[in-house]
Structure formats: C-alpha cells, structure tokens
Scaffold this active site. Structure first.
Site, short mmCIF file in Angstrom:
data_model
loop_
_atom_site.label_atom_id
_atom_site.label_comp_id
_atom_site.label_asym_id
_atom_site.label_seq_id
_atom_site.Cartn_x
_atom_site.Cartn_y
_atom_site.Cartn_z
CB ILE A 95 -1.02 0.05 1.35
CG1 ILE A 95 -2.06 0.96 0.97
CG2 ILE A 95 -0.19 0.40 2.29
CD1 ILE A 95 -3.29 0.88 1.88
CG HIS A 98 -0.09 8.08 -5.28
ND1 HIS A 98 1.21 7.73 -5.26
CD2 HIS A 98 -0.81 6.87 -5.77
CE1 HIS A 98 1.45 6.77 -5.82
NE2 HIS A 98 0.44 6.22 -5.83
CG MET A 165 10.26 3.26 -6.92
SD MET A 165 11.60 3.05 -8.10
CE MET A 165 12.40 4.42 -7.71
CB CYS A 195 5.93 -0.10 1.09
SG CYS A 195 5.97 1.43 -0.06
#
Length: 236
Positions: A95, A98, A165, A195
């Site tokens: 996860i 943004h 990324m 993440c």
C-alpha cells in the site's frame, strides 16, 4: 528496431483512476502493437512508442497485488473524513499514498527499445531520484531488500523513505512507476503501513532541505536525469 524517442506529458493534477485508465490505454496499444509486429517481417514492423507521464493526484491510497488490506488503517468513514479515495490496483508492491505535492511518474516504455532487464529498470528509476536529491544537497540511496529511495540509509533507526515504487510489465512494456515526496503532507502516511514496512518513517524533499522546493524545477531536474540514464530523446 529500437526507438528511444519518448513523449513527455505533464498531466498536472489528475484523478488517480483517470490517470490509471490513460496508462492502461497506452499500455494496451503498445502491447497489441508488439503482438502484431511479431507476425510481420522486419521491414513491415512499426516502432513501438514510449511515454513518460508526470502528474499529481488528489489524496488517494492504492494497494498493489501483493498488498495486505490490513495495512490500510482507515475504514470507509475515515477515508471520507480525510477526503481520500482507495483503489486496489495491478502493480507490484503493497500500500502507498499519493497526494498533492507528491511528484508521480509513470514511464510507459517498451524496454525492448532500451534494455530487457526489469531490475535494471527499477534501479535506473531509483538512480534518477538519488541524483535529483544530490542536486539538492541530500545524500540518499537504497536499502537491501527494499525498493525505492531512502535517506539516512546507514542508520536503520533513522532511515526514511522519500520515494516509493511499484511497476507492472508485460512483454517488456512497463506501467505505473514512482511516487516522489516533494512537498507532500506526510501526515497522510499515518493512516497506512507504508509499503507494508512498519519500522521506517517517510520524509519529503521539503522536510529534508528545510524549505519548500519549486515543483517545476524538481520536475525539470528529474526529467533530465531519467532522460540521461535511459538515453532517451524526450519530446513534449
């Protein structure tokens, strides 16, 4: 027949799903063209295009294919209160967040035009961020076993992630990409386990240099490093 010409498009502030649909459209056309080319002689084949998209998104959380839903710490009501949306998507990784002030890059490249090595591709994207950070006087780098770009990599307790990324590739065509925290509101990361990593902090270029960098300048610097590393011929 390698085509290193790459079309650069700045989508500005754009809804995540709208940008995702746009990526999918370009991605599919490129993959379909490669499938057609395979049936043609060399002199009949058409060159595949390359794109580099930059954009910013309204507040949104996205969960990759291998992600854990428990890493989103908000329910539907919490998302609404944060004015944030949520999507399960088809990139790798867990996860992430943004939002405004974050520079998101979506290279939609046919790696047959550059090199067919997905690990090298990821390292080049990381290197472009590392070089951009260096231009602002900040030392950053990689941590073994973790993707993305980090600050204070030699101190595990202080290591902070500045760029996440997650990519997808098929027939050596790429989509999705990187999320570089420039002037990002970092409080939004408190609502996830970024993440899937619960023992590392996140940071931004603004936080590291102690002032708000000009986003357009950051874009130009980063775009230049990506172009140089991939030996692209960028056009608007």
């Amino acid at each position: 027949m390698k085509n290193k010409k790459t079309k650069f498009i700045d989508l500005g502030l754009i809804d995540y799903k709208q940008a995702w649909d746009y990526q999918e459209e370009i991605f599919k056309k490129t993959v379909d063209l490669k499938i057609v080319n395979r049936k043609l002689s060399d002199d009949q084949q058409k060159m595949t295009p390359n794109y580099l998209l930059f954009c910013h998104h309204p507040h949104v959380y996205t969960l990759g294919k291998s992600g854990d839903m428990d890493h989103l710490l908000l329910d539907d009501k919490g998302l609404q209160e944060k004015d944030a949306s949520f999507y399960k998507i088809n990139r790798g990784g867990d996860i992430t967040y943004h939002g405004p002030g974050q520079l998101v890059g979506y290279p939609i490249l046919d790696l047959d035009n550059f090199f067919t090595d997905i690990h090298k591709y990821l390292r080049f994207l990381e290197e472009a961020i590392i070089l951009t950070m260096k231009d602002y006087g900040i030392v950053s780098g990689r941590i073994d076993g973790l993707t993305g770009v980090w600050v204070d990599i030699d101190n595990p307790k202080k290591a902070r992630k500045i760029c996440a990324m997650g990519v997808k590739s098929s027939r050596w065509v790429t989509m999705h990409g990187f999320a570089f925290n420039v002037n990002t509101d970092l409080s939004y990361f408190n609502n996830i386990v970024p993440c899937g990593i619960d023992d590392k902090a996140v940071t931004s270029l603004e936080k590291e240099i102690g002032q708000k960098p000009d986003m357009n300048k950051v874009k130009e610097i980063l775009k230049g490093h990506i172009s140089d590393l991939f030996e692209m011929k960028l056009s608007n």
